[in-house]
Structure formats: C-alpha cells, structure tokens
Scaffold this motif. Structure first.
Motif, short mmCIF file in Angstrom:
data_model
loop_
_atom_site.label_atom_id
_atom_site.label_comp_id
_atom_site.label_asym_id
_atom_site.label_seq_id
_atom_site.Cartn_x
_atom_site.Cartn_y
_atom_site.Cartn_z
N ALA A 239 12.87 2.10 -2.56
CA ALA A 239 12.41 1.00 -1.70
C ALA A 239 11.87 -0.16 -2.51
N ALA A 240 11.19 0.13 -3.60
CA ALA A 240 10.59 -0.95 -4.39
C ALA A 240 11.65 -1.96 -4.80
N PHE A 241 12.79 -1.49 -5.25
CA PHE A 241 13.81 -2.41 -5.72
C PHE A 241 14.62 -3.00 -4.58
N ASP B 149 0.83 -1.21 0.00
CA ASP B 149 0.00 0.00 0.00
C ASP B 149 0.86 1.26 0.00
N ALA B 150 1.98 1.24 0.72
CA ALA B 150 2.87 2.40 0.74
C ALA B 150 3.42 2.65 -0.65
N LEU B 151 3.82 1.59 -1.34
CA LEU B 151 4.33 1.74 -2.71
C LEU B 151 3.25 2.27 -3.64
N LYS B 152 2.04 1.71 -3.54
CA LYS B 152 0.95 2.17 -4.39
C LYS B 152 0.65 3.65 -4.14
N HIS B 153 0.82 4.06 -2.89
CA HIS B 153 0.54 5.45 -2.52
C HIS B 153 1.52 6.42 -3.17
N VAL B 154 2.80 6.04 -3.25
CA VAL B 154 3.80 6.98 -3.77
C VAL B 154 4.12 6.80 -5.24
#
Length: 192
Positions: free
Chosen positions: A100-102, A61-66
């Motif tokens: 962060a994603a990677f 959710d944090a990734l989807k948010h940013v």
C-alpha cells in the motif's frame, strides 16, 4: 452491530487499519474514502473522523502501525549477506503493508512531497538505503569490493529494482527474486 459485540480500542483500531489496506487494494488511493473504510471496518465514519480528520492522516497512521522498525546496521561481515538482509527487510515491509505504501505514492500525485511520502521515506526507503550504503562502505574497508563501488547511488539500486517490481508486477517477492537482485544486479556492480 449490536452494543454487546461493539469493538473498542485496539480491536477497533486494528479493524480500521485492515480496512485501510483492503480498500487501498480494492479501489486505490484516489478513490479511497472515509465512508468506504468505515464500511469495510464495520464501524461508523464518525468514529474515523473523531481521530483522523483526513484519509491521509488515517493512511499515515495505518502505515506506521504495520511498518517494521528500520533495519539494524550490517552485521554479517559479508557484503552479499548484508545486502540480502537489507532487501529482505524492504520486501517484508512491502508485504506487511500489502504494498500500500508504494501504491499510495504512485497515485498521490504531489511530486513526492506529501505526508505519506515522508512516512515511507523515513520508515522504509531511507533506512534500507542507508544500511545498504553502510554495508558497501564496510565491505570496501575490508577489501571485499572495489572502493569506488561504495556509493549511495549503488546502494539505491537494489531498493529501486524491488520497488519497480512491486509497482509494475505486484504479487509476492520471493526469496529467490531477492537473491537474484543481489547476485545478478548488485554483486556485479561492486565486485573487484
């Protein structure tokens, strides 16, 4: 935190998402805990568990948010500029989520089959590669590049170079670096 200054709704959610990225940078994916995120967000871990049963769901959710929306189709009519626009979206996405994603994918250890891998692929890597491929196809149709250069394999090269740099070097990816990826790596691959 006193009840008068307690954060709720969007303010609390933003603090939690910031804490996710802060903790990913500080301790990495494997050592990331809900307790650490709660402490960094200055909230109770019960507040996290009410909404997110696991750290993977919270990170997702944090990734989807940013993460920004996927890039639009190539539009400049010049392959260099279209490719530069696509890799800029990738760089800006990495910047938005602080890489962060990677970092998560690097540590996730599920052979590219985790929920986080799916989010990154759907929101970041696949759309950028698709736009690069579309730019190559359009450039081949215009006669701007060799027709046989309009391949998915070549479209994957630019993002691969940028992701590799992010994983191994870290730090800011400058406009000059992006131009170098396009001019020194991609353009020689596709020129007539």
């Amino acid at each position: 935190m006193s009840p008068a200054t307690r954060r709720r709704g969007g303010d609390l959610e933003a603090a939690i998402y910031d804490a996710v990225f802060e903790q990913l940078e500080a301790v990495g994916y494997r050592r990331l805990t809900m307790e650490g995120i709660a402490a960094a967000a200055r909230t109770g871990k019960a507040a996290l568990y009410r909404r997110w049963p696991s750290k993977d769901e919270l990170i997702t959710d944090a990734l989807k948010h940013v993460l920004p929306g996927p890039p639009g189709p190539p539009s400049t009519g010049k392959v260099r500029e279209d490719m530069l626009a696509a890799v800029t979206v990738l760089r800006d996405t990495l910047t938005a989520c602080r890489g962060a994603a990677f970092k998560v994918l690097k540590e996730e250890g599920q052979g590219g089959k985790g929920i986080l891998h799916d989010v990154v692929r759907q929101r970041v890597s696949q759309p950028v590669k698709d736009v690069l491929y579309q730019a190559l196809v359009a450039a081949a149709e215009r006669g701007e590049i060799r027709p046989e250069a309009a391949t998915r394999q070549i479209a994957n090269v630019g993002p691969a170079v940028i992701v590799y740099h992010t994983l191994t070097e870290g730090g800011t990816i400058t406009d000059a670096h992006l131009e170098s990826v396009v001019d020194d790596v991609l353009m020689p691959l596709i020129r007539r």
